[in-house]
Design an enzyme around this catalytic site. Structure first.
Site, PDB file in Angstrom:
ATOM      1  N   ARG A   1      35.796  41.983  43.417  1.00 18.89           N
ATOM      2  CA  ARG A   1      36.626  43.033  42.825  1.00 18.89           C
ATOM      3  C   ARG A   1      36.814  44.111  43.885  1.00 18.89           C
ATOM      4  O   ARG A   1      35.866  44.813  44.252  1.00 18.89           O
ATOM      5  CB  ARG A   1      35.944  43.604  41.574  1.00 18.89           C
ATOM      6  CG  ARG A   1      36.695  44.746  40.911  1.00 18.89           C
ATOM      7  CD  ARG A   1      37.963  44.226  40.231  1.00 18.89           C
ATOM      8  NE  ARG A   1      38.871  45.278  39.859  1.00 18.89           N
ATOM      9  CZ  ARG A   1      39.069  45.692  38.621  1.00 18.89           C
ATOM     10  NH1 ARG A   1      38.412  45.133  37.626  1.00 18.89           N
ATOM     11  NH2 ARG A   1      39.939  46.642  38.384  1.00 18.89           N
TER      12      ARG A   1
ATOM     13  N   ASP B   1      35.383  47.673  43.668  1.00 16.83           N
ATOM     14  CA  ASP B   1      33.922  47.791  43.639  1.00 16.83           C
ATOM     15  C   ASP B   1      33.261  47.445  44.971  1.00 16.83           C
ATOM     16  O   ASP B   1      32.281  48.081  45.352  1.00 16.83           O
ATOM     17  CB  ASP B   1      33.320  46.871  42.567  1.00 16.83           C
ATOM     18  CG  ASP B   1      33.627  47.311  41.153  1.00 16.83           C
ATOM     19  OD1 ASP B   1      34.039  48.465  40.951  1.00 16.83           O
ATOM     20  OD2 ASP B   1      33.467  46.479  40.234  1.00 16.83           O
ATOM     21  N   THR B   2      33.746  46.408  45.654  1.00 20.58           N
ATOM     22  CA  THR B   2      32.956  45.864  46.768  1.00 20.58           C
ATOM     23  C   THR B   2      33.704  45.642  48.082  1.00 20.58           C
ATOM     24  O   THR B   2      33.094  45.194  49.050  1.00 20.58           O
ATOM     25  CB  THR B   2      32.323  44.522  46.359  1.00 20.58           C
ATOM     26  OG1 THR B   2      33.360  43.609  46.029  1.00 20.58           O
ATOM     27  CG2 THR B   2      31.357  44.695  45.200  1.00 20.58           C
ATOM     28  N   LYS B   3      34.997  45.931  48.132  1.00 19.50           N
ATOM     29  CA  LYS B   3      35.738  45.651  49.368  1.00 19.50           C
ATOM     30  C   LYS B   3      35.190  46.436  50.561  1.00 19.50           C
ATOM     31  O   LYS B   3      35.064  45.914  51.662  1.00 19.50           O
ATOM     32  CB  LYS B   3      37.220  45.954  49.202  1.00 19.50           C
ATOM     33  CG  LYS B   3      37.996  45.658  50.503  1.00 19.50           C
ATOM     34  CD  LYS B   3      39.455  45.642  50.308  1.00 19.50           C
ATOM     35  CE  LYS B   3      39.757  44.454  49.529  1.00 19.50           C
ATOM     36  NZ  LYS B   3      40.864  43.805  49.335  1.00 19.50           N
TER      37      LYS B   3
ATOM     38  N   GLY C   1      54.723  39.509  52.402  1.00 20.19           N
ATOM     39  CA  GLY C   1      55.620  38.378  52.208  1.00 20.19           C
ATOM     40  C   GLY C   1      54.940  37.141  51.651  1.00 20.19           C
ATOM     41  O   GLY C   1      55.607  36.229  51.177  1.00 20.19           O
TER      42      GLY C   1
ATOM     43  N   GLU D   1      40.267  33.248  40.106  1.00 20.62           N
ATOM     44  CA  GLU D   1      39.695  32.649  41.315  1.00 20.62           C
ATOM     45  C   GLU D   1      38.392  31.921  41.001  1.00 20.62           C
ATOM     46  O   GLU D   1      38.174  30.789  41.455  1.00 20.62           O
ATOM     47  CB  GLU D   1      39.457  33.731  42.376  1.00 20.62           C
ATOM     48  CG  GLU D   1      40.729  34.328  42.930  1.00 20.62           C
ATOM     49  CD  GLU D   1      40.507  35.613  43.710  1.00 20.62           C
ATOM     50  OE1 GLU D   1      39.335  36.024  43.915  1.00 20.62           O
ATOM     51  OE2 GLU D   1      41.509  36.233  44.119  1.00 20.62           O
TER      52      GLU D   1
END
Length: 198
Positions: free
Chosen positions: A37, A40-42, A70, A104
């Site tokens: 997510r 939250d965690t990137k 694109g 995912e």
């Protein structure tokens, strides 16, 4: 004059070669798909894990690093999942609110990919699919099934208020790399067994 022209030519050739290498790397299938997510965690676990795996030669799929303007969102994500060997699901407090996260995870699970769960600031028992009226009954069913599969898989736990992020990422990377080696060894054994006459 000639020296500056030679330097410019060398610099141009260096940049062209670097661009070709990057383009080739972007087209290679990913070994690991990082499911997380973003909000939250990137900026913590996901990007650090991506960078650490990259340093070890592991090609990983992380949306912001693997996609460009694109690209068709679902097509690129689905292809990344289908091509990967291992999925890493980084669960977080708001993970289950995201359609993309659950989609995912469900696709990784449906394709029988090995999924390594990371429970980041959340316990497995806290993870529940939210009742979103925009999602179909079938999507809710798929998402619950995939989430249950992941909740009952041995994973890693990280508490951001107590843990050392660098140590955690190093440990998680070693586990992922070990799983990659394990899968490659299993594939080699299957190939050997196929070549042995009955």
């Amino acid at each position: 004059m000639q020296t500056s022209l030679a330097i410019s030519r060398n610099l141009f050739n260096h940049h062209r070669k670097a661009t070709q290498i990057m383009a080739t790397r972007l087209m290679e299938p990913s070994d690991v798909f990082l499911n997380h997510r973003s909000t939250d965690t990137k900026r913590t676990v996901a990007t650090r894990l991506y960078d650490n795996l990259k340093r070890h030669g592991i090609n990983s799929f992380l949306d912001e690093k693997s996609m460009k303007p694109g690209d068709k969102l679902f097509e690129k994500i689905n292809n990344g999942i289908m091509e990967c060997k291992i999925g890493v699901a980084v669960f977080s407090p708001r993970y289950c609110e995201s359609y993309f996260c659950l989609h995912e995870l469900a696709l990784l699970t449906a394709l029988n990919k090995k999924v390594i769960p990371i429970f980041c600031d959340v316990n497995p028992s806290q993870l529940r699919v939210v009742n979103n009226t925009k999602w179909s009954k079938e999507e809710h069913r798929r998402f619950r099934w995939a989430l249950d599969e992941a909740k009952y898989t041995v994973g890693l736990t990280y508490n951001s208020s107590k843990g050392n992020l660098s140590e955690f990422v190093t440990n998680a990377s070693e586990i992922i790399i070990g799983s990659m080696i394990e899968l490659e060894n299993e594939e080699e054994m299957k190939d050997i067994q196929l070549r042995i006459p009955a």
